[in-house]
Design an enzyme around this catalytic site. Structure first.
Site, PDB file in Angstrom:
ATOM      1  N   HIS A  63      46.370  29.110  39.196  1.00 57.22           N
ATOM      2  CA  HIS A  63      45.204  29.302  40.062  1.00 57.22           C
ATOM      3  C   HIS A  63      45.292  28.287  41.210  1.00 57.22           C
ATOM      4  O   HIS A  63      45.161  27.086  40.989  1.00 57.22           O
ATOM      5  CB  HIS A  63      43.910  29.112  39.274  1.00 57.22           C
ATOM      6  CG  HIS A  63      43.754  30.097  38.161  1.00 57.22           C
ATOM      7  ND1 HIS A  63      43.181  31.340  38.331  1.00 57.22           N
ATOM      8  CD2 HIS A  63      44.125  30.038  36.851  1.00 57.22           C
ATOM      9  CE1 HIS A  63      43.196  31.990  37.182  1.00 57.22           C
ATOM     10  NE2 HIS A  63      43.769  31.224  36.266  1.00 57.22           N
ATOM     11  N   LEU A  64      45.516  28.792  42.400  1.00 52.52           N
ATOM     12  CA  LEU A  64      45.633  27.919  43.571  1.00 52.52           C
ATOM     13  C   LEU A  64      44.312  27.767  44.316  1.00 52.52           C
ATOM     14  O   LEU A  64      44.205  26.964  45.249  1.00 52.52           O
ATOM     15  CB  LEU A  64      46.701  28.455  44.533  1.00 52.52           C
ATOM     16  CG  LEU A  64      48.149  28.348  44.037  1.00 52.52           C
ATOM     17  CD1 LEU A  64      49.105  28.952  45.052  1.00 52.52           C
ATOM     18  CD2 LEU A  64      48.532  26.903  43.735  1.00 52.52           C
ATOM     19  N   ARG A  65      43.301  28.578  43.947  1.00 54.66           N
ATOM     20  CA  ARG A  65      41.918  28.477  44.440  1.00 54.66           C
ATOM     21  C   ARG A  65      41.720  28.873  45.904  1.00 54.66           C
ATOM     22  O   ARG A  65      40.637  29.303  46.269  1.00 54.66           O
ATOM     23  CB  ARG A  65      41.370  27.066  44.224  1.00 54.66           C
ATOM     24  CG  ARG A  65      41.394  26.576  42.788  1.00 54.66           C
ATOM     25  CD  ARG A  65      40.626  27.477  41.852  1.00 54.66           C
ATOM     26  NE  ARG A  65      40.479  26.912  40.514  1.00 54.66           N
ATOM     27  CZ  ARG A  65      40.252  27.627  39.427  1.00 54.66           C
ATOM     28  NH1 ARG A  65      40.158  28.950  39.516  1.00 54.66           N
ATOM     29  NH2 ARG A  65      40.119  27.048  38.255  1.00 54.66           N
ATOM     30  N   ASN A  95      41.727  35.449  41.636  1.00 55.49           N
ATOM     31  CA  ASN A  95      40.291  35.166  41.526  1.00 55.49           C
ATOM     32  C   ASN A  95      39.872  34.052  42.488  1.00 55.49           C
ATOM     33  O   ASN A  95      39.392  32.997  42.107  1.00 55.49           O
ATOM     34  CB  ASN A  95      39.903  34.820  40.084  1.00 55.49           C
ATOM     35  CG  ASN A  95      40.686  33.663  39.495  1.00 55.49           C
ATOM     36  OD1 ASN A  95      41.798  33.377  39.924  1.00 55.49           O
ATOM     37  ND2 ASN A  95      40.113  33.001  38.518  1.00 55.49           N
ATOM     38  N   HIS A 180      44.037  40.030  31.248  1.00 60.85           N
ATOM     39  CA  HIS A 180      43.162  38.994  30.679  1.00 60.85           C
ATOM     40  C   HIS A 180      42.409  39.683  29.550  1.00 60.85           C
ATOM     41  O   HIS A 180      41.462  40.427  29.783  1.00 60.85           O
ATOM     42  CB  HIS A 180      42.212  38.477  31.758  1.00 60.85           C
ATOM     43  CG  HIS A 180      41.158  37.525  31.244  1.00 60.85           C
ATOM     44  ND1 HIS A 180      41.106  36.203  31.641  1.00 60.85           N
ATOM     45  CD2 HIS A 180      40.117  37.684  30.391  1.00 60.85           C
ATOM     46  CE1 HIS A 180      40.076  35.604  31.050  1.00 60.85           C
ATOM     47  NE2 HIS A 180      39.470  36.493  30.286  1.00 60.85           N
ATOM     48  N   HIS A 233      47.877  34.403  28.530  1.00 59.30           N
ATOM     49  CA  HIS A 233      47.330  33.350  27.655  1.00 59.30           C
ATOM     50  C   HIS A 233      46.968  33.813  26.238  1.00 59.30           C
ATOM     51  O   HIS A 233      45.816  33.760  25.814  1.00 59.30           O
ATOM     52  CB  HIS A 233      46.152  32.639  28.305  1.00 59.30           C
ATOM     53  CG  HIS A 233      45.118  33.514  28.967  1.00 59.30           C
ATOM     54  ND1 HIS A 233      44.588  34.648  28.401  1.00 59.30           N
ATOM     55  CD2 HIS A 233      44.493  33.383  30.166  1.00 59.30           C
ATOM     56  CE1 HIS A 233      43.697  35.178  29.197  1.00 59.30           C
ATOM     57  NE2 HIS A 233      43.627  34.433  30.279  1.00 59.30           N
ATOM     58  N   ASN A 279      39.352  28.938  28.513  1.00 57.88           N
ATOM     59  CA  ASN A 279      39.213  30.321  28.119  1.00 57.88           C
ATOM     60  C   ASN A 279      40.561  31.029  28.280  1.00 57.88           C
ATOM     61  O   ASN A 279      41.057  31.109  29.409  1.00 57.88           O
ATOM     62  CB  ASN A 279      38.158  31.013  28.983  1.00 57.88           C
ATOM     63  CG  ASN A 279      37.852  32.427  28.508  1.00 57.88           C
ATOM     64  OD1 ASN A 279      38.208  32.809  27.407  1.00 57.88           O
ATOM     65  ND2 ASN A 279      37.198  33.204  29.358  1.00 57.88           N
ATOM     66  N   ASP A 306      48.575  28.445  33.108  1.00 61.19           N
ATOM     67  CA  ASP A 306      47.180  28.774  33.425  1.00 61.19           C
ATOM     68  C   ASP A 306      46.527  27.573  34.124  1.00 61.19           C
ATOM     69  O   ASP A 306      45.402  27.186  33.822  1.00 61.19           O
ATOM     70  CB  ASP A 306      46.405  29.164  32.168  1.00 61.19           C
ATOM     71  CG  ASP A 306      45.062  29.830  32.491  1.00 61.19           C
ATOM     72  OD1 ASP A 306      44.763  30.030  33.681  1.00 61.19           O
ATOM     73  OD2 ASP A 306      44.303  30.118  31.542  1.00 61.19           O
TER      74      ASP A 306
END
Length: 425
Positions: A63-65, A95, A180, A233, A279, A306
Site C-alpha cells: 500500500h503506497l497510499r 485503495n 481479499h 494474506h 486485517n 501487505d
C-alpha cells in the site's frame, strides 16, 4: 551506463537451479553473463564475498497510499523503503483516494514511480468502480494503462456475481484477480482473532470462518470460469486446506502469506499495542502452523508484506479504533531469514523462490531470474549483517511496526534495478 561486475558472490537463481559461487556481468541494464571469463577493463567491480546475489525480491502486496494518503506514505518514500528492504519490484494496491479505477489514476502512479526512480512499480487496479462492489470497473482500459491485476483489497467483493464477471473478463487479458477474502458481516466491528484470547481481553473477535467462507467461494468461481485467482494474506488453517484441495483439482490458483502471519499470534494483543492490530488478524498458533506448513509444501506460493503504513497519530489511538495494518517492506527479509533459514525450515533457494520467482510468475511480469538477457534486477543479501530497526533507520514515512527496537541478523545490503545500484548500505 557503466558495466557492473559482481564477483565472488553466492549466486542463487531458483529459475535456473543455480546455487554456487560465481561472478555476474551486468551490461546495459541486462544480465550479460554468469561466470564470465574475466571482467571488462572498464567495469565497476563489486566484491560480494560472503554475500548472496539473488534475483530482485518482488512484493505482490504493498500500500503506497498516494494519491490521497500522503500523510501515511508517498510513492517516493514507499519505493525507497522497498529498495532498502531488497525489493526491486512491487505491486501496489488500489485503495487510494481516489481509488485506482481510471486510466489516469493508474498512469499517475506509474509516472510518479518512474520519477522516484527507486524500484519498479506495478499498479493493481480496482475490480469495482470506486471499490464499492456495485459495478465492474473498466478493466480493459485499466489493463491497457499498465495495471498488472485487479483487486478491491482493503475490502472484499461481496457480490459473487460481480466477482464472477470480473474473473470472466480477465480471461481476455490473462491477468490475475487478487482476492481479499473476508466475510464482512462475520467480521463487523472485530478487532482481533476470535478465540480464547479475544474472550479474555473482552475484544470483539474476527472468526477464521470469515476468511474460510470467502476463500472457498472465490475458489469455486475461479473453477467455473477458468480465471487466475490469487488469494491475498492467507491466515487460517481452513483457507490453507481449501487452497491445497483446489490446487489438487487443477484450479488456476496462487496464494500469499505475510511475515506477520508466519511469526506472530493473537497472544501479542495482550499488550493492547495497536501495532499488532491487522486485517486479517493475527491468529492462534494452530493457524500459524498451518500457514507455515502451507508455505513449505507449496500450497502457499509467495511471501508478501501487505505493507500498510499509517501516520503516528492514527496508530496511537485506542486499539478498538486504531486502523488495521503495519509496515513490512524493510523487515520482511530479515524476519524470514530468522524464521526459515536459521531454523532450517526452508533453504535459501526455496525462500528466494517464494520472494522473487513465484511473485513474478503470479503477476506475469517476467522477472525473478538471473538468466542471461534478463533485466538486471539483483538483491544482494548479507546473512551475517547485524542491525537494529529504529525510527531513524526506517525509510518509510510511517513507523507502525511491532518490531521497532528489535535487533536482526541478515538483511539486503545492496539493491540493483535495471543494472543500476539504487540502494546500498
Amino acid at each position: 551506463m557503466k558495466d557492473l561486475f559482481l564477483e565472488n558472490a553466492r549466486v542463487i537463481d531458483p529459475a535456473a537451479g543455480l546455487d554456487r559461487k560465481a561472478n555476474i556481468l551486468i551490461r546495459a541494464g541486462k544480465i550479460a553473463a554468469v561466470d564470465p571469463a574475466e571482467a571488462p577493463a572498464d567495469a565497476e567491480r563489486l566484491d560480494l564475498s560472503g554475500r548472496i546475489a539473488a534475483p530482485g525480491l518482488i512484493d505482490l502486496h504493498v500500500h503506497l497510499r498516494q494519491p490521497g494518503g500522503e500523510e501515511d506514505e508517498t510513492i517516493e518514500s514507499g519505493t525507497l523503503a522497498a529498495v532498502a528492504g531488497g525489493f526491486t519490484s512491487i505491486a501496489c494496491c488500489p485503495n487510494t483516494q481516489p481509488p485506482l479505477d481510471t486510466q489516469a489514476s493508474v498512469e499517475l502512479v506509474r509516472q510518479l514511480a518512474l520519477r522516484a526512480r527507486h524500484c519498479r512499480v506495478y499498479p493493481l487496479c480496482c475490480i469495482s468502480k470506486n471499490r464499492e462492489g456495485n459495478e465492474l470497473a473498466e478493466l480493459g482500459v485499466l489493463f491497457a494503462a499498465g495495471a498488472a491485476g485487479c483487486t478491491d483489497d482493503g475490502a472484499p467483493v461481496a457480490d459473487a456475481e460481480l466477482m464472477r464477471r470480473a474473473m470472466e473478463y480477465t480471461l481476455m487479458f490473462d491477468k490475475p484477480v487478487l482476492s481479499h477474502a473476508e466475510s464482512l458481516p462475520l467480521d463487523k466491528g472485530g478487532v482481533m482473532h476470535e478465540g480464547l484470547v479475544s474472550l479474555e481481553l473482552g475484544l470483539r473477535g474476527m472468526p477464521a470462518a470469515a476468511e474460510d467462507i470467502m476463500v472457498s467461494r472465490d475458489i469455486h468461481l475461479a473453477e467455473i470460469t477458468g480465471a487466475r485467482l490469487h488469494v491475498m494474506h492467507v491466515s487460517t488453517a481452513g483457507a490453507v486446506a481449501a487452497i491445497r484441495r483446489a490446487k489438487e483439482r487443477g484450479v488456476k490458483l496462487s496464494a500469499e502469506v505475510t511475515p506477520h502471519h508466519l511469526t506472530l499470534t493473537d497472544e501479542s494483543l495482550r499488550s493492547f499495542d495497536s501495532n499488532f492490530k491487522m486485517n486479517p488478524p493475527l491468529r492462534s498458533a494452530r493457524h500459524v502452523e498451518a500457514c507455515i506448513e502451507g508455505l513449505r509444501d507449496g500450497t502457499i506460493d509467495a511471501i508478501a508484506t501487505d505493507h500498510a503504513p499509517h501516520a503516528r497519530e492514527k496508530k496511537i489511538r485506542a486499539i478498538n479504533v486504531a486502523p488495521f495494518g503495519i509496515i513490512g517492506l524493510e523487515t520482511a527479509l530479515p524476519l524470514m531469514i530468522e524464521k526459515f533459514i536459521d531454523s532450517g525450515l526452508l533453504t535459501w533457494p526455496q525462500l528466494i523462490e517464494k520472494m522473487s520467482l513465484n511473485p513474478s510468475r503470479i503477476l506475469g511480469i517476467g522477472k525473478g531470474t538471473l538468466a542471461v538477457g534478463a533485466d538486471a534486477d539483483v538483491t544482494v543479501i548479507d546473512p551475517e549483517a547485524e542491525w537494529t530497526l529504529t525510527e531513524e533507520t526506517i525509510h518509510s514515512k510511517s513507523c507502525n511496526t511491532p518490531w521497532l527496537g528489535r535487533s536482526f541478523k541478515g538483511r539486503a545490503v545492496m539493491t540493483i534495478v535495471e543494472g543500476e545500484v539504487r540502494y546500498k548500505i
